[in-house]
Design an enzyme around this catalytic site. Structure first.
Site, PDB file in Angstrom:
ATOM      1  N   TYR A  11      -9.202   0.790 -11.542  1.00 28.11           N
ATOM      2  CA  TYR A  11      -8.402   1.428 -10.481  1.00 28.11           C
ATOM      3  C   TYR A  11      -7.031   1.824 -11.057  1.00 28.11           C
ATOM      4  O   TYR A  11      -6.587   2.963 -10.908  1.00 28.11           O
ATOM      5  CB  TYR A  11      -8.242   0.463  -9.306  1.00 28.11           C
ATOM      6  CG  TYR A  11      -7.364   0.981  -8.194  1.00 28.11           C
ATOM      7  CD1 TYR A  11      -7.894   1.756  -7.167  1.00 28.11           C
ATOM      8  CD2 TYR A  11      -5.996   0.697  -8.146  1.00 28.11           C
ATOM      9  CE1 TYR A  11      -7.100   2.232  -6.132  1.00 28.11           C
ATOM     10  CE2 TYR A  11      -5.191   1.166  -7.119  1.00 28.11           C
ATOM     11  CZ  TYR A  11      -5.744   1.930  -6.118  1.00 28.11           C
ATOM     12  OH  TYR A  11      -4.937   2.407  -5.097  1.00 28.11           O
ATOM     13  N   LYS A  35      -5.298   5.627 -11.601  1.00 22.84           N
ATOM     14  CA  LYS A  35      -4.016   6.025 -11.013  1.00 22.84           C
ATOM     15  C   LYS A  35      -3.013   6.441 -12.105  1.00 22.84           C
ATOM     16  O   LYS A  35      -2.212   7.345 -11.899  1.00 22.84           O
ATOM     17  CB  LYS A  35      -3.448   4.899 -10.133  1.00 22.84           C
ATOM     18  CG  LYS A  35      -4.309   4.598  -8.907  1.00 22.84           C
ATOM     19  CD  LYS A  35      -4.441   5.808  -7.980  1.00 22.84           C
ATOM     20  CE  LYS A  35      -5.242   5.515  -6.727  1.00 22.84           C
ATOM     21  NZ  LYS A  35      -5.403   6.673  -5.842  1.00 22.84           N
TER      22      LYS A  35
HETATM   23  N1  LIG Z   1      -3.757   0.736   0.635  1.00 26.99           N
HETATM   24  C1  LIG Z   1      -2.991   0.547  -0.443  1.00 26.99           C
HETATM   25  O1  LIG Z   1      -2.426  -0.531  -0.662  1.00 26.99           O
HETATM   26  C2  LIG Z   1      -2.777   1.680  -1.407  1.00 26.99           C
HETATM   27  C3  LIG Z   1      -1.743   1.530  -2.349  1.00 26.99           C
HETATM   28  C4  LIG Z   1      -1.546   2.557  -3.268  1.00 26.99           C
HETATM   29  C5  LIG Z   1      -2.336   3.669  -3.245  1.00 26.99           C
HETATM   30  N2  LIG Z   1      -3.323   3.783  -2.314  1.00 26.99           N
HETATM   31  C6  LIG Z   1      -4.155   4.978  -2.355  1.00 26.99           C
HETATM   32  O2  LIG Z   1      -4.068   5.655  -1.114  1.00 26.99           O
HETATM   33  C7  LIG Z   1      -5.279   6.367  -0.877  1.00 26.99           C
HETATM   34  C8  LIG Z   1      -5.796   6.041   0.510  1.00 26.99           C
HETATM   35  O3  LIG Z   1      -6.065   4.675   0.592  1.00 26.99           O
HETATM   36  P1  LIG Z   1      -6.128   3.856   1.974  1.00 26.99           P
HETATM   37  O4  LIG Z   1      -5.424   2.590   1.732  1.00 26.99           O
HETATM   38  O5  LIG Z   1      -5.751   4.723   3.098  1.00 26.99           O
HETATM   39  O6  LIG Z   1      -7.694   3.539   1.977  1.00 26.99           O
HETATM   40  P2  LIG Z   1      -8.747   3.467   3.184  1.00 26.99           P
HETATM   41  O7  LIG Z   1      -9.913   2.762   2.620  1.00 26.99           O
HETATM   42  O8  LIG Z   1      -8.107   2.956   4.422  1.00 26.99           O
HETATM   43  O9  LIG Z   1      -9.108   5.014   3.437  1.00 26.99           O
HETATM   44  C9  LIG Z   1      -9.711   5.782   2.423  1.00 26.99           C
HETATM   45  C10 LIG Z   1     -10.437   6.950   3.041  1.00 26.99           C
HETATM   46  O10 LIG Z   1     -11.015   7.707   1.964  1.00 26.99           O
HETATM   47  C11 LIG Z   1     -12.358   8.010   2.305  1.00 26.99           C
HETATM   48  N3  LIG Z   1     -13.149   8.205   1.108  1.00 26.99           N
HETATM   49  C12 LIG Z   1     -13.619   7.275   0.249  1.00 26.99           C
HETATM   50  N4  LIG Z   1     -14.341   7.849  -0.720  1.00 26.99           N
HETATM   51  C13 LIG Z   1     -14.321   9.179  -0.484  1.00 26.99           C
HETATM   52  C14 LIG Z   1     -14.875  10.299  -1.152  1.00 26.99           C
HETATM   53  N5  LIG Z   1     -15.642  10.154  -2.234  1.00 26.99           N
HETATM   54  N6  LIG Z   1     -14.625  11.538  -0.653  1.00 26.99           N
HETATM   55  C15 LIG Z   1     -13.875  11.689   0.471  1.00 26.99           C
HETATM   56  N7  LIG Z   1     -13.346  10.671   1.153  1.00 26.99           N
HETATM   57  C16 LIG Z   1     -13.557   9.423   0.675  1.00 26.99           C
HETATM   58  C17 LIG Z   1     -12.839   6.837   3.145  1.00 26.99           C
HETATM   59  O11 LIG Z   1     -13.958   7.182   3.938  1.00 26.99           O
HETATM   60  C18 LIG Z   1     -11.575   6.534   3.967  1.00 26.99           C
HETATM   61  O12 LIG Z   1     -11.558   7.294   5.147  1.00 26.99           O
HETATM   62  C19 LIG Z   1      -6.237   5.975  -2.008  1.00 26.99           C
HETATM   63  O13 LIG Z   1      -6.200   6.955  -3.022  1.00 26.99           O
HETATM   64  C20 LIG Z   1      -5.636   4.687  -2.524  1.00 26.99           C
HETATM   65  O14 LIG Z   1      -5.973   4.449  -3.862  1.00 26.99           O
HETATM   66  C21 LIG Z   1      -3.565   2.816  -1.384  1.00 26.99           C
END
Ligand SMILES: NC(=O)c1ccc[n+]([C@@H]2O[C@H](COP(=O)([O-])OP(=O)(O)OC[C@H]3O[C@@H](n4cnc5c(N)ncnc54)[C@H](O)[C@@H]3O)[C@@H](O)[C@H]2O)c1
Length: 264
Positions: free
Chosen positions: A153, A157
């Site tokens: 992961y 990133k």
């Molecule tokens: N939550 C955290 O702590 C955090 C921190 C840093 C970065 N991020 C990044 O933020 C972004 C969103 O994360 P989140 O926390 O909202 O996650 P989440 O799991 O709540 O939501 C992710 C969404 O992406 C969709 N998804 C997954 N695979 C997919 C695909 N192949 N094609 C299209 N849609 C897809 C899922 O169905 C879901 O609706 C991600 O890139 C994650 O890496 C999250």
């Protein structure tokens, strides 16, 4: 259907968490929002909630390059223009490296890195048609230093961060800014269901909401001119501290801090 003077944003992973919060933030401000996700039922329900004047929804697996063209076409038919591409969809796998099956590592790369790459590549001709268009990529604090239990992961990133830096220079000639957003832990299903297994989450806590991240995305998208907007935007004081520390402290100290926070 948009009024064409309405600014518009194409959001991947819009069904939940950060993507959904961004969709709601932008729709509330009068933007037209494209809601795309593998969870088609959820984005269609959100679209009904926001209304056809404000949104269009569809199924998109970002990892599949063939699905991008039809999704962008559907969006352009409804929105008429694309001001912002928000590459947000992502998954996390939290496990010691050797314990996660190899296919899971590959899937992480397919979604988190190739998904962003597919989006940038396919949307470029459309982005070039909108003066001052922007790409905002979801990066992560894990791009600052490789995180144990989150190795691949973190690697995806870090790659997104590099891609952002390079494209922001390359696409200057097209008047397109490319930027990324780096939060630490955000209270979404990703953290609750997966990342919370990390000791680091217990050590640092989960201090950000999806709305905090949406506010940062808004600050990067809303200004009429993209000049002067930061390339990388850490979200919240903790991430900002790590962001600055990662630049100032030697790798040996960054390694020590990362290991201690993770209970190693
Ligand atoms: N939550 C955290 O702590 C955090 C921190 C840093 C970065 N991020 C990044 O933020 C972004 C969103 O994360 P989140 O926390 O909202 O996650 P989440 O799991 O709540 O939501 C992710 C969404 O992406 C969709 N998804 C997954 N695979 C997919 C695909 N192949 N094609 C299209 N849609 C897809 C899922 O169905 C879901 O609706 C991600 O890139 C994650 O890496 C999250």
């Amino acid at each position: 259907m948009s009024t064409r003077s309405q600014r518009s944003i194409f959001i991947t992973g819009a069904a939940a968490g950060i993507g959904r919060a961004v969709a709601e933030r932008f729709a509330k401000a009068g933007w037209f929002v494209g809601l795309f996700d593998v969870d088609e039922a959820a984005v269609r329900a959100l679209c009904d909630q926001l209304g056809a004047q404000r949104a269009v929804a569809g199924r998109l697996d970002v990892a599949d390059p063939a699905q991008w063209g039809p999704a962008l076409t559907a969006f352009m038919q409804a929105a008429g223009r694309i001001d912002v591409l928000f590459n947000n969809a992502g998954i996390a796998v939290t496990a010691p490296f050797e314990e996660a099956p190899l296919e899971r590592h590959h899937r992480l790369i397919d979604i988190n890195l190739k998904g962003v790459l597919n989006g940038c590549h396919t949307a470029l001709p459309l982005l070039r048609q909108t003066p001052g268009a922007r790409v905002i990529n979801m990066c992560s604090a894990s791009a600052l230093f490789g995180q144990p239990m989150l190795s691949t992961y973190s690697a995806t990133k870090a790659a997104v961060r590099s891609l952002t830096e390079a494209l922001d220079i390359e696409w200057q000639k097209y008047d397109i800014r490319v930027m990324d957003v780096l939060p630490l832990f955000v209270n979404t299903a990703m953290v609750r269901d997966e990342v919370a297994k990390m000791k680091t989450v217990q050590t640092l806590g989960v201090r950000l909401t999806a709305d905090d991240v949406a506010q940062t995305v808004w600050r990067l998208a809303a200004p009429a001119s993209a000049r002067g907007l930061p390339l990388h935007s850490p979200v919240g004081w903790q991430t900002t501290l790590f962001y600055v520390a990662a630049k100032l402290t030697p790798d040996s100290l960054n390694r020590w801090i990362t290991a201690k926070l993770g209970g190693h």
